[in-house]
Design a protein around this motif. Sequence first.
Motif, PDB file in Angstrom:
ATOM      1  N   TYR A 494     -68.361 -22.238 -11.347  1.00 39.98           N
ATOM      2  CA  TYR A 494     -69.223 -22.499 -10.464  1.00 39.98           C
ATOM      3  C   TYR A 494     -71.101 -21.699 -11.238  1.00 39.98           C
ATOM      4  O   TYR A 494     -72.003 -22.030 -10.284  1.00 39.98           O
ATOM      5  CB  TYR A 494     -69.269 -22.796  -9.873  1.00 39.98           C
ATOM      6  N   ASP A 495     -70.615 -21.225 -12.236  1.00 38.30           N
ATOM      7  CA  ASP A 495     -72.465 -20.018 -12.309  1.00 38.30           C
ATOM      8  C   ASP A 495     -72.960 -19.173 -11.326  1.00 38.30           C
ATOM      9  O   ASP A 495     -74.098 -18.656 -10.811  1.00 38.30           O
ATOM     10  CB  ASP A 495     -73.469 -21.375 -12.725  1.00 38.30           C
ATOM     11  N   ILE A 496     -71.652 -18.715 -10.204  1.00 44.14           N
ATOM     12  CA  ILE A 496     -72.161 -18.133  -9.201  1.00 44.14           C
ATOM     13  C   ILE A 496     -71.749 -16.668 -10.442  1.00 44.14           C
ATOM     14  O   ILE A 496     -71.097 -16.122 -10.258  1.00 44.14           O
ATOM     15  CB  ILE A 496     -71.195 -18.131  -8.027  1.00 44.14           C
ATOM     16  N   PRO A 497     -72.439 -15.522 -10.292  1.00 45.92           N
ATOM     17  CA  PRO A 497     -72.586 -14.092 -10.778  1.00 45.92           C
ATOM     18  C   PRO A 497     -71.366 -13.375  -9.586  1.00 45.92           C
ATOM     19  O   PRO A 497     -71.532 -13.529  -8.516  1.00 45.92           O
ATOM     20  CB  PRO A 497     -74.089 -13.218 -10.419  1.00 45.92           C
ATOM     21  N   VAL A 498     -70.626 -12.470 -10.772  1.00 45.44           N
ATOM     22  CA  VAL A 498     -69.437 -12.040 -10.113  1.00 45.44           C
ATOM     23  C   VAL A 498     -69.591 -10.260 -10.460  1.00 45.44           C
ATOM     24  O   VAL A 498     -70.147 -10.159 -11.914  1.00 45.44           O
ATOM     25  CB  VAL A 498     -67.817 -12.454 -10.188  1.00 45.44           C
ATOM     26  N   VAL A 499     -69.285  -9.669  -9.643  1.00 44.18           N
ATOM     27  CA  VAL A 499     -68.997  -7.950 -10.129  1.00 44.18           C
ATOM     28  C   VAL A 499     -68.250  -8.084 -11.883  1.00 44.18           C
ATOM     29  O   VAL A 499     -67.052  -8.409 -11.091  1.00 44.18           O
ATOM     30  CB  VAL A 499     -68.500  -7.430  -8.797  1.00 44.18           C
ATOM     31  N   ASP A 500     -67.889  -7.099 -11.981  1.00 47.03           N
ATOM     32  CA  ASP A 500     -67.253  -6.708 -13.280  1.00 47.03           C
ATOM     33  C   ASP A 500     -66.450  -6.371 -12.234  1.00 47.03           C
ATOM     34  O   ASP A 500     -65.817  -4.882 -11.777  1.00 47.03           O
ATOM     35  CB  ASP A 500     -68.114  -5.687 -13.622  1.00 47.03           C
ATOM     36  N   SER A 501     -64.836  -6.300 -12.664  1.00 51.58           N
ATOM     37  CA  SER A 501     -64.259  -6.454 -12.149  1.00 51.58           C
ATOM     38  C   SER A 501     -63.025  -6.462 -13.450  1.00 51.58           C
ATOM     39  O   SER A 501     -62.738  -6.739 -13.983  1.00 51.58           O
ATOM     40  CB  SER A 501     -63.587  -6.285 -11.246  1.00 51.58           C
ATOM     41  N   ALA A 513     -58.796   0.562 -16.414  1.00 56.29           N
ATOM     42  CA  ALA A 513     -60.127   0.254 -15.977  1.00 56.29           C
ATOM     43  C   ALA A 513     -61.217   0.362 -15.463  1.00 56.29           C
ATOM     44  O   ALA A 513     -62.403   0.757 -15.413  1.00 56.29           O
ATOM     45  CB  ALA A 513     -59.601  -1.372 -14.733  1.00 56.29           C
ATOM     46  N   ALA A 514     -61.481   1.595 -14.910  1.00 54.07           N
ATOM     47  CA  ALA A 514     -62.186   2.380 -13.756  1.00 54.07           C
ATOM     48  C   ALA A 514     -63.227   3.306 -15.312  1.00 54.07           C
ATOM     49  O   ALA A 514     -64.953   2.741 -14.898  1.00 54.07           O
ATOM     50  CB  ALA A 514     -61.499   3.639 -13.225  1.00 54.07           C
ATOM     51  N   GLU A 515     -62.657   2.987 -16.172  1.00 56.70           N
ATOM     52  CA  GLU A 515     -63.492   4.025 -17.341  1.00 56.70           C
ATOM     53  C   GLU A 515     -63.921   3.020 -17.833  1.00 56.70           C
ATOM     54  O   GLU A 515     -65.261   3.305 -18.603  1.00 56.70           O
ATOM     55  CB  GLU A 515     -62.458   4.735 -18.744  1.00 56.70           C
ATOM     56  N   GLU A 516     -63.659   1.744 -18.182  1.00 62.38           N
ATOM     57  CA  GLU A 516     -64.653   1.086 -18.731  1.00 62.38           C
ATOM     58  C   GLU A 516     -65.950   0.117 -18.706  1.00 62.38           C
ATOM     59  O   GLU A 516     -66.298  -0.300 -18.855  1.00 62.38           O
ATOM     60  CB  GLU A 516     -63.635  -0.194 -19.690  1.00 62.38           C
ATOM     61  N   ILE A 539     -58.971  -1.047   1.115  1.00 63.29           N
ATOM     62  CA  ILE A 539     -60.044  -0.935  -0.572  1.00 63.29           C
ATOM     63  C   ILE A 539     -60.444   0.975  -0.133  1.00 63.29           C
ATOM     64  O   ILE A 539     -60.630   1.655   1.247  1.00 63.29           O
ATOM     65  CB  ILE A 539     -61.185  -1.469   1.013  1.00 63.29           C
ATOM     66  N   ARG A 540     -60.891   1.012  -1.445  1.00 63.41           N
ATOM     67  CA  ARG A 540     -61.466   2.732  -1.296  1.00 63.41           C
ATOM     68  C   ARG A 540     -62.797   2.360  -1.831  1.00 63.41           C
ATOM     69  O   ARG A 540     -62.953   2.061  -3.084  1.00 63.41           O
ATOM     70  CB  ARG A 540     -60.519   3.150  -1.962  1.00 63.41           C
ATOM     71  N   LEU A 541     -64.237   3.186  -1.699  1.00 63.38           N
ATOM     72  CA  LEU A 541     -65.168   2.728  -2.250  1.00 63.38           C
ATOM     73  C   LEU A 541     -65.458   4.044  -2.324  1.00 63.38           C
ATOM     74  O   LEU A 541     -65.389   5.492  -2.500  1.00 63.38           O
ATOM     75  CB  LEU A 541     -66.187   2.767  -1.497  1.00 63.38           C
ATOM     76  N   ASN A 542     -66.583   4.221  -3.786  1.00 59.70           N
ATOM     77  CA  ASN A 542     -67.466   5.168  -3.933  1.00 59.70           C
ATOM     78  C   ASN A 542     -66.698   6.021  -4.842  1.00 59.70           C
ATOM     79  O   ASN A 542     -66.812   7.345  -4.816  1.00 59.70           O
ATOM     80  CB  ASN A 542     -68.112   6.339  -2.824  1.00 59.70           C
ATOM     81  N   LEU A 543     -65.724   5.371  -5.949  1.00 57.51           N
ATOM     82  CA  LEU A 543     -64.449   6.340  -6.512  1.00 57.51           C
ATOM     83  C   LEU A 543     -65.344   7.164  -7.580  1.00 57.51           C
ATOM     84  O   LEU A 543     -66.003   6.207  -8.726  1.00 57.51           O
ATOM     85  CB  LEU A 543     -63.137   5.676  -7.083  1.00 57.51           C
ATOM     86  N   LYS A 544     -65.039   7.957  -7.750  1.00 55.34           N
ATOM     87  CA  LYS A 544     -66.664   8.770  -9.210  1.00 55.34           C
ATOM     88  C   LYS A 544     -66.187   9.361 -10.256  1.00 55.34           C
ATOM     89  O   LYS A 544     -66.453   9.439 -11.539  1.00 55.34           O
ATOM     90  CB  LYS A 544     -67.884   9.896  -8.678  1.00 55.34           C
ATOM     91  N   HIS A 545     -64.300   9.482 -10.373  1.00 56.85           N
ATOM     92  CA  HIS A 545     -64.170  10.575 -11.109  1.00 56.85           C
ATOM     93  C   HIS A 545     -61.995   9.508 -11.310  1.00 56.85           C
ATOM     94  O   HIS A 545     -62.281   9.501 -10.704  1.00 56.85           O
ATOM     95  CB  HIS A 545     -64.168  11.488 -11.786  1.00 56.85           C
ATOM     96  N   ALA A 546     -61.433   9.574 -12.219  1.00 62.76           N
ATOM     97  CA  ALA A 546     -60.054  10.163 -12.360  1.00 62.76           C
ATOM     98  C   ALA A 546     -59.351  10.364 -11.644  1.00 62.76           C
ATOM     99  O   ALA A 546     -58.266   9.279 -11.121  1.00 62.76           O
ATOM    100  CB  ALA A 546     -59.774   9.910 -14.128  1.00 62.76           C
ATOM    101  N   ASP A 547     -59.710  11.462 -11.204  1.00 63.16           N
ATOM    102  CA  ASP A 547     -59.001  11.547 -10.007  1.00 63.16           C
ATOM    103  C   ASP A 547     -58.983  11.292  -8.903  1.00 63.16           C
ATOM    104  O   ASP A 547     -58.106  10.981  -8.209  1.00 63.16           O
ATOM    105  CB  ASP A 547     -59.687  13.541  -9.860  1.00 63.16           C
ATOM    106  N   ASP A 548     -60.013  10.775  -8.383  1.00 60.78           N
ATOM    107  CA  ASP A 548     -60.680  10.398  -7.224  1.00 60.78           C
ATOM    108  C   ASP A 548     -59.451   8.559  -7.275  1.00 60.78           C
ATOM    109  O   ASP A 548     -59.290   7.806  -6.075  1.00 60.78           O
ATOM    110  CB  ASP A 548     -62.387   9.840  -7.027  1.00 60.78           C
ATOM    111  N   GLN A 573     -57.657  -4.173  -7.883  1.00 61.81           N
ATOM    112  CA  GLN A 573     -58.709  -4.756  -8.644  1.00 61.81           C
ATOM    113  C   GLN A 573     -59.843  -3.928  -8.533  1.00 61.81           C
ATOM    114  O   GLN A 573     -60.001  -2.958  -7.393  1.00 61.81           O
ATOM    115  CB  GLN A 573     -58.697  -5.944  -7.881  1.00 61.81           C
ATOM    116  N   VAL A 574     -60.001  -3.157  -9.782  1.00 63.35           N
ATOM    117  CA  VAL A 574     -60.830  -2.574  -9.612  1.00 63.35           C
ATOM    118  C   VAL A 574     -62.039  -3.052 -10.212  1.00 63.35           C
ATOM    119  O   VAL A 574     -62.496  -3.567 -10.908  1.00 63.35           O
ATOM    120  CB  VAL A 574     -60.682  -0.947 -10.936  1.00 63.35           C
ATOM    121  N   GLN A 575     -63.378  -3.066  -9.074  1.00 65.66           N
ATOM    122  CA  GLN A 575     -64.745  -3.130  -9.581  1.00 65.66           C
ATOM    123  C   GLN A 575     -65.700  -1.919  -9.647  1.00 65.66           C
ATOM    124  O   GLN A 575     -65.494  -1.493  -8.956  1.00 65.66           O
ATOM    125  CB  GLN A 575     -65.146  -4.282  -8.346  1.00 65.66           C
TER     126      GLN A 575
END
Length: 697
Positions: A494-501, A513-516, A539-548, A573-575
């Motif tokens: 329905y043409d609603i933008p979704v976050v890359d995930s 997935a996070a690397e991609e 939910i976990r937020l603001n993961l900045k690298h693989a160790d996170d 789900q990784v977003q």
Amino acid sequence: MLEKMFNPNIVAVIGASRTKGKVGRAVLENLMQNSDLKIIPINPNVDEILGIPCYHNIMDVPDDQKADLAVIVVPARMVPTSVGECGKAGIKNIIVISAGFKEAGVEGARFERECVSLCDQYGMKMIGPNCLGIIDTASGLNASFAANMAYEGNIAMMSQSGAICTVTLDWAERIGVGFSKFISLGNKAVLAENDFLELFENDPSTAVIAAYLEGVKDGPQFIKIAQRVSKSKPIIIVKSGRTSVGSRAVSSHTGTLAGSDAAYNAAFKQAGIIRADSLEEMLDYSRAFSVCPLPEGRNIAIITNAGGLGILTADACYNSGLSIASFEEATVEKLREKLPPAANFYDPVDVLGDASADLYVHALDSVLEDINVNGIIVLLSPQSMTDVPGIAEKVAEKIKQSKKPILCNFAGGNRIAAGEEVLNSYGIPNYSSSERAVASMNALCNYQSIKNRKQDQPEIQDFDTKFARSFIDGAASQKRRTHGLESMDILKAYDIPVVDSRIAKTLPEAINAAEEIGYPVVMKIVSPDISHKTDVGGIRLNLKHADDVERAYNSMMSDVHRYMPDARIAGVQVQKMLSGGKEVIIGMNRDPQFGPLLMFGLGGTYVEFLKDVSFAVAPISADEAKHMVSSIKTYPLIAGVRGETPADINSIIDALMKISQLVMDFPEILEFEINPLMVMQDGEGCVAMDVRFTLDS
């Protein structure tokens, strides 16, 4: 369609009785008040009642005396037989006053279904069962067991409660309020509110429509009809059962917030209906509409002989969204010509406690001419020197001549009774408090807006419904009702933008997935058993690298298993982590009466606590979507406050209309929610971050 129901030449009473106090006797006596009406009593045990020849069965009545209307007052178990005999006799209109149908249990419900089936078979229109009957003052018909005939007037009233009918009629008789038609709806087995809205729409004797409802029979059609009718005649409804709790368990924020009353509020607003909070309000508003012209704006003048009353009324106006008028200098000068020096010449105009009828008239004349004044509220407190009936007489004459609405609050008890009687004799309401007068003036102003509103139609857009259908069918085939993050593809259709995930079933898949996607990222649990992820540490937020990602994955799995050990985990789900936007929620809960009830508000985890949301019944137009967005209290946070750049409101409106079409296209979706929808700065669009929907099982 219902001409002969309300203006019959011949009326049969099936169950007519000789016994005083019986319903069959009361109905007969009420019908006999109209000397032009031919009445045919039906009773198998007698040959005449009250001097009128009686037939033992409706089938015995000669064809040349066939009734236009039959009123049935026999016991419930006998009603289906009587209805069938009316059908065979060619009678097309019936009123079933008898009780003991679906309101009484299983057997009564069966009797009611039989009556409906017979009406379908013979093409009959039926009011009731379990009703008081009907009154039509234009034709002189009183086919009810009410204690009195209504006075003639321009208010049409329908009520789902017989007791509300009798209360209203008794109140109206005491103060001389008139009605055009008065209808007790009863169980609404065949004819219901929609039929009578259309009847009132085309009734030349009806100018105002009032109703007491406990529910509606066909919600979508009700909205459609009321939208049309309300453009020409005000509809005022008091709806009971405001605190009822839905029986079906709900899993979404929308379902939690979208109670039955929210659906009625939304439906009434979209339909142009003025909702009254009480029977008293409904009657107050109806009386104002029955006698007053509509105001051209919301600027109100107050004329009083007591400063305190004027201040209270001014406060009530402000709280209602009405404005206190600013007079032209010529108006002030004209007031000064006759009012004493101690008077107040600005709004509220205080003519002082010893004001005569002539001073009230002078104040009214002066203020009425002011182009800044759209309506007037006249206040009076009874001093020892106050000529209450004299002032009432003069004010009533002015009200009858005025092209602007004038409402009265003669405050007090015994001392103002004579003045109230004078106002009633002119058909003019006297409100017992200034707050009630203000509320009625506000209703007049609101209806002027309803008459002038645009009625845009929802836009139908071309979406990939085949893909959406295959997706929903696939989701249904999984034998589970609730579907979450894995459902983002339905938004894309329905043409609603979704976050890359990406969905990952293992830790290595989550890291890949996070690397991609590219850091920073968000990780969310994927489970059909978890509605609110935050509540269980999902939910976990603001993961900045693989160790996170690794630490977040392990700790999240541990938390979820601790809080919900039996939950089925489909992975994570990784977003992409987005920032700088405003979080809003768009939801839908399918209401049993009106269908898809859309919700909008600020999103995130606090929506249920803030409860700052708006509702509308789908399908919605662009204007209705705009109103949903702008009507929440926190709208300034989206629109931009103190120099902030506004969010992309147009993208929210676009998303609302697309969701509206989605839930109309797929009625098997019971609940739907995007939370949050991340709205970027103006012109940058919005992105769905999370979605959840529930299918009909």
